[in-house]
Design a protein around this motif. Sequence first.
Motif, PDB file in Angstrom:
ATOM      1  N   SER A  14      36.118  45.824  34.061  1.00  0.00           N
ATOM      2  CA  SER A  14      34.792  46.224  34.566  1.00  0.00           C
ATOM      3  C   SER A  14      34.436  47.641  34.131  1.00  0.00           C
ATOM      4  N   ARG A  68      32.235  47.546  31.018  1.00  0.00           N
ATOM      5  CA  ARG A  68      31.187  46.533  31.205  1.00  0.00           C
ATOM      6  C   ARG A  68      30.140  46.543  30.099  1.00  0.00           C
ATOM      7  N   THR A  83      30.252  44.166  39.084  1.00  0.00           N
ATOM      8  CA  THR A  83      29.084  44.407  38.249  1.00  0.00           C
ATOM      9  C   THR A  83      27.830  44.137  39.056  1.00  0.00           C
TER      10      THR A  83
END
Length: 338
Positions: free
Chosen positions: A64, A67, A97
């Motif tokens: 993440s 991202r 997210t």
Amino acid sequence: MRYTTFGSTGYRVSSLGFGAMNLPGVPLEQARAALNYALDEGINYIDTAAAYRNSEEIIGECISHRRSEYFLATKTGKRDYKSAMEEMERSLDRMKTDVIDLLQIHYVNTVQEFKAAMEENGAYQAALEMKRKGHVRFIGLTGHRPELLAKWISKGQFDQVLFHLNLAQPFALDELIPEATRQQMGKTAMKPLSGGFIQPVSKAIRYPYSQDVHVTISGMISVDEVKENIAAMREEVGDDERRELEALATELGAHNCRRCNYCSCPIGVTIPDIMISSQVRRTFGLLPKGDGFYQKQKDKILSCADYEPCKEKPLCQQQCPYHLPMRQVVMEAAGYFG
């Protein structure tokens, strides 16, 4: 790595996508290494689903922080608005997210399921709502019935479609891929190894790579598997190799099973796996994963011939929309054991 514009989305995606379905089966650090190595090597399409155990959480934990480097595709298997909305919200949370690039209505194989997902209080409306809120960019559809998918996408309601395409399942070429091309949709092929049955890996990966698709998702669980898959796509497919692969697909696809899973076996035989692997087994033999499947299914396969209720009119064949000779193929598979 080849990159193409993903239908009308405007995104440039890598020809190889990272399928994260099997990551929950390996240690977290192994999954972390595989995902980060894939990103380092230019893979920018990550595919998962809410139904893949804790796959979404692994993605959130491992990548993440990167991202901006990948196009993120996940799926909801819910058919009603409320459940689908809740599942999408959980997915955002798990993957750390605030936006899902591609939300797919997952595993739609019957007319009834499609109608349920598309009605006023269905999952599609939930996806549209999440798109209006900015939490979903594009909406796709997945399933195992290529001829039905071709009809369902024809109204222009989806941005992408996900389907089987491999040497043993070339059926999307007939109607689905041409329709998706007409609709200017993102075309994502899955299961290039047909769940671990098709070898060699290099040849298996190159077949969907040679066809009119944007991304081929391969389920990878290690750095070595990422390397192997990338190597298979290093060179473009020439005309002679394409003809060879297409002839092989005609041979290996002769079983005609779409893995729609309409069939069910009262003694637990996993019929689609046996149907699809039957031609591969004769031509190439099986990968270790495929051999393991046959060993696990051994007692059930050997029991098929003696199961009394199916002797005159096999129950599985009554459910098959393609009228395939399932019992015959299962009984032939018994010869695999010597």
